[in-house]
Scaffold this motif. Structure first.
Motif, PDB file in Angstrom:
ATOM      1  N   MET A  87       4.642 -12.802   9.121  1.00 29.29           N
ATOM      2  CA  MET A  87       5.541 -11.321   9.619  1.00 29.29           C
ATOM      3  C   MET A  87       5.037 -10.674   8.783  1.00 29.29           C
ATOM      4  O   MET A  87       5.832  -9.666   9.430  1.00 29.29           O
ATOM      5  CB  MET A  87       6.240 -12.389   8.561  1.00 29.29           C
ATOM      6  CG  MET A  87       8.074 -12.195   8.496  1.00 29.29           C
ATOM      7  SD  MET A  87       8.458 -12.079  10.277  1.00 29.29           S
ATOM      8  CE  MET A  87       9.026 -14.117  10.445  1.00 29.29           C
ATOM      9  N   ASP A  88       4.607 -10.783   7.947  1.00 26.59           N
ATOM     10  CA  ASP A  88       4.228  -8.951   7.072  1.00 26.59           C
ATOM     11  C   ASP A  88       3.925  -8.059   8.401  1.00 26.59           C
ATOM     12  O   ASP A  88       3.934  -6.829   8.549  1.00 26.59           O
ATOM     13  CB  ASP A  88       3.770  -9.199   5.582  1.00 26.59           C
ATOM     14  CG  ASP A  88       4.591  -9.603   4.811  1.00 26.59           C
ATOM     15  OD1 ASP A  88       5.564  -9.891   5.213  1.00 26.59           O
ATOM     16  OD2 ASP A  88       3.646  -9.712   3.536  1.00 26.59           O
ATOM     17  N   TYR A  89       2.602  -8.799   8.837  1.00 26.36           N
ATOM     18  CA  TYR A  89       1.974  -8.097   9.718  1.00 26.36           C
ATOM     19  C   TYR A  89       3.244  -7.363  11.296  1.00 26.36           C
ATOM     20  O   TYR A  89       2.928  -6.324  11.146  1.00 26.36           O
ATOM     21  CB  TYR A  89       0.849  -9.094  10.807  1.00 26.36           C
ATOM     22  CG  TYR A  89       0.539  -8.443  11.538  1.00 26.36           C
ATOM     23  CD1 TYR A  89      -1.028  -7.861  11.722  1.00 26.36           C
ATOM     24  CD2 TYR A  89       0.739  -8.044  13.216  1.00 26.36           C
ATOM     25  CE1 TYR A  89      -1.821  -7.771  13.361  1.00 26.36           C
ATOM     26  CE2 TYR A  89      -0.101  -7.529  14.146  1.00 26.36           C
ATOM     27  CZ  TYR A  89      -1.167  -7.523  13.866  1.00 26.36           C
ATOM     28  OH  TYR A  89      -1.371  -6.732  15.179  1.00 26.36           O
ATOM     29  N   LEU A  90       4.258  -7.807  11.370  1.00 29.37           N
ATOM     30  CA  LEU A  90       4.809  -7.963  12.506  1.00 29.37           C
ATOM     31  C   LEU A  90       6.152  -6.724  12.147  1.00 29.37           C
ATOM     32  O   LEU A  90       5.996  -5.530  12.545  1.00 29.37           O
ATOM     33  CB  LEU A  90       5.727  -8.890  13.210  1.00 29.37           C
ATOM     34  CG  LEU A  90       4.565  -9.881  13.762  1.00 29.37           C
ATOM     35  CD1 LEU A  90       5.353 -10.974  14.818  1.00 29.37           C
ATOM     36  CD2 LEU A  90       3.387  -8.988  15.057  1.00 29.37           C
ATOM     37  N   ILE A  91       6.403  -7.249  10.594  1.00 30.24           N
ATOM     38  CA  ILE A  91       6.807  -5.701   9.960  1.00 30.24           C
ATOM     39  C   ILE A  91       6.384  -4.281   9.782  1.00 30.24           C
ATOM     40  O   ILE A  91       7.297  -3.404  10.791  1.00 30.24           O
ATOM     41  CB  ILE A  91       7.450  -5.893   8.780  1.00 30.24           C
ATOM     42  CG1 ILE A  91       8.280  -7.145   9.085  1.00 30.24           C
ATOM     43  CG2 ILE A  91       7.844  -5.230   7.821  1.00 30.24           C
ATOM     44  CD1 ILE A  91       9.236  -8.250   7.850  1.00 30.24           C
ATOM     45  N   ASP A  92       5.685  -4.840   9.654  1.00 30.84           N
ATOM     46  CA  ASP A  92       4.247  -3.153  10.018  1.00 30.84           C
ATOM     47  C   ASP A  92       4.222  -2.664  11.037  1.00 30.84           C
ATOM     48  O   ASP A  92       3.932  -1.561  11.184  1.00 30.84           O
ATOM     49  CB  ASP A  92       3.013  -3.360   8.681  1.00 30.84           C
ATOM     50  CG  ASP A  92       3.289  -3.944   7.909  1.00 30.84           C
ATOM     51  OD1 ASP A  92       3.957  -3.572   7.201  1.00 30.84           O
ATOM     52  OD2 ASP A  92       1.857  -4.589   7.354  1.00 30.84           O
ATOM     53  N   LYS A  93       4.461  -3.429  11.677  1.00 31.98           N
ATOM     54  CA  LYS A  93       3.815  -2.679  13.101  1.00 31.98           C
ATOM     55  C   LYS A  93       5.335  -2.793  14.129  1.00 31.98           C
ATOM     56  O   LYS A  93       5.715  -2.220  14.878  1.00 31.98           O
ATOM     57  CB  LYS A  93       3.778  -4.493  14.251  1.00 31.98           C
ATOM     58  CG  LYS A  93       2.293  -4.298  13.444  1.00 31.98           C
ATOM     59  CD  LYS A  93       1.157  -3.359  13.928  1.00 31.98           C
ATOM     60  CE  LYS A  93      -0.444  -3.666  13.932  1.00 31.98           C
ATOM     61  NZ  LYS A  93      -1.264  -2.916  14.603  1.00 31.98           N
ATOM     62  N   LYS A  94       6.398  -2.389  12.809  1.00 29.75           N
ATOM     63  CA  LYS A  94       7.805  -2.277  13.545  1.00 29.75           C
ATOM     64  C   LYS A  94       8.155  -2.979  14.818  1.00 29.75           C
ATOM     65  O   LYS A  94       8.800  -2.835  15.125  1.00 29.75           O
ATOM     66  CB  LYS A  94       7.565  -0.886  14.097  1.00 29.75           C
ATOM     67  CG  LYS A  94       6.775   0.010  13.297  1.00 29.75           C
ATOM     68  CD  LYS A  94       7.794   0.136  11.897  1.00 29.75           C
ATOM     69  CE  LYS A  94       7.199   1.016  10.708  1.00 29.75           C
ATOM     70  NZ  LYS A  94       7.734   0.907   9.096  1.00 29.75           N
ATOM     71  N   ALA A  95       8.180  -4.441  14.348  1.00 27.98           N
ATOM     72  CA  ALA A  95       8.291  -5.439  16.002  1.00 27.98           C
ATOM     73  C   ALA A  95       9.704  -6.217  15.161  1.00 27.98           C
ATOM     74  O   ALA A  95       9.965  -6.744  15.635  1.00 27.98           O
ATOM     75  CB  ALA A  95       7.616  -6.355  16.267  1.00 27.98           C
ATOM     76  N   ILE A  96       9.266  -6.030  13.958  1.00 25.04           N
ATOM     77  CA  ILE A  96      10.758  -7.029  13.613  1.00 25.04           C
ATOM     78  C   ILE A  96      11.711  -6.340  12.516  1.00 25.04           C
ATOM     79  O   ILE A  96      11.522  -5.573  12.336  1.00 25.04           O
ATOM     80  CB  ILE A  96       9.890  -7.977  12.720  1.00 25.04           C
ATOM     81  CG1 ILE A  96       8.982  -9.189  12.908  1.00 25.04           C
ATOM     82  CG2 ILE A  96      11.056  -9.100  11.137  1.00 25.04           C
ATOM     83  CD1 ILE A  96       9.311 -10.431  13.913  1.00 25.04           C
ATOM     84  N   ASN A  97      13.025  -6.681  12.412  1.00 22.88           N
ATOM     85  CA  ASN A  97      14.146  -6.251  12.018  1.00 22.88           C
ATOM     86  C   ASN A  97      13.868  -7.229  10.895  1.00 22.88           C
ATOM     87  O   ASN A  97      14.373  -7.887  10.196  1.00 22.88           O
ATOM     88  CB  ASN A  97      15.235  -6.757  12.712  1.00 22.88           C
ATOM     89  CG  ASN A  97      16.641  -5.858  11.892  1.00 22.88           C
ATOM     90  OD1 ASN A  97      16.454  -5.660  10.523  1.00 22.88           O
ATOM     91  ND2 ASN A  97      17.276  -6.179  12.603  1.00 22.88           N
ATOM     92  N   ALA A  98      13.383  -5.923   8.948  1.00 18.60           N
ATOM     93  CA  ALA A  98      13.490  -6.350   8.247  1.00 18.60           C
ATOM     94  C   ALA A  98      14.651  -6.920   7.462  1.00 18.60           C
ATOM     95  O   ALA A  98      14.273  -7.931   6.206  1.00 18.60           O
ATOM     96  CB  ALA A  98      12.425  -5.841   7.283  1.00 18.60           C
TER      97      ALA A  98
END
Length: 262
Positions: A87-98
């Motif tokens: 989940m952290d990985y995708l947040i870093d990639k701006k793919a997740i609405n944190a």
């Protein structure tokens, strides 16, 4: 007559192109979720669809594989990971609405064998000889560099002093359900999976539970992707509600539903 025929044909064409009521009201969301969630989440999704009319299309695999697919543009609305890292990985990639992220569920890491095995109950602890228990067979786990269940298992084995002797006997699988299947089929004498996985496969039985302190807490975060449909807000709320809680707990998950500290 020609003009009348043309007018009727034009009217028919416009009707055909206009949105039809049944299709206009059809709504769906796509959920990418860790393989270990399949049985419980299928039930939750069915209940959500019954309550709202919104169809949920679920795709299950290792969290690592799903995260990579989302990063590459797969049309997911929701991601449920079996650990915090992906989940952290995708947040870093701006793919997740944190802002939508919640740590939804918890789980236990257990040692299993096949239902017909003569291996009795054990207590995994410091210095426990896991390799000896496996004998000439193998120990099935998720792949240890990417699959969350594999990483939890490696951490536990390292903490308890089992890793060096057990490593040569490991059979690493693409996801935790694949590891479960190796034990259920008798292709591996032992396996390290989540407690919820063991409960849904009658071909295996739990013979021991790894101490909580031997590995990071098994945590399932959930969040909407940055391209999520509007219907996702209601779905995420449903996951935290009583109906979903009862279903998740029936399968052995622990309900957390808390936002991570920042």
């Amino acid at each position: 007559m020609l003009k009348r025929s043309f007018a009727l044909g034009l009217a028919a064409a416009l009707v055909a192109l206009a949105p039809q009521p049944g299709f206009a009201q059809d709504k769906s969301i796509t959920v990418f979720a860790a393989a270990s969630m399949k049985n419980a989440l299928d039930d939750v999704n069915a209940a959500y669809t019954k309550a709202t009319g919104v169809k949920v299309v679920a795709s299950y695999a290792a969290s690592s594989a799903l995260a990579k697919q989302i990063e590459e543009g797969a049309p997911a609305d929701v991601f449920v990971s079996a650990d915090l890292k992906w989940m952290d990985y995708l947040i870093d990639k701006k793919a997740i609405n944190a802002g939508t992220r919640v740590n939804l569920l918890g789980n236990k890491l257990v040692l299993i064998t096949s239902k017909d095995s003569k291996i009795g109950d054990v207590k995994p602890g410091q210095g426990f000889d896991l390799a000896r228990l496996a004998g000439d067979s193998r120990i099935a786990i998720g792949e240890v560099t990417s699959v969350p269940a594999g990483r939890y298992a490696k951490a536990a084995m390292e903490t308890l002093g089992m890793w060096a002797t057990a490593q040569p006997k490991l059979a690493m699988a693409d996801n935790v359900r694949a590891a479960l299947l190796l034990v259920s089929r008798g292709e591996a004498a032992l396996g390290i999976v989540y407690a919820t996985d063991a409960r849904v496969d009658p071909g295996v039985r739990i013979i021991g539970t790894f101490p909580d302190g031997s590995h990071p807490p098994v945590t399932y975060p959930v969040a909407a992707t940055t391209n999520a449909k509007p219907e996702v807000a209601g779905y995420l709320a449903f996951l935290r509600g009583k109906t979903a809680r009862d279903m998740f707990e029936k399968y052995g998950f622990t309900m957390l539903a808390v936002r991570p500290s920042t």
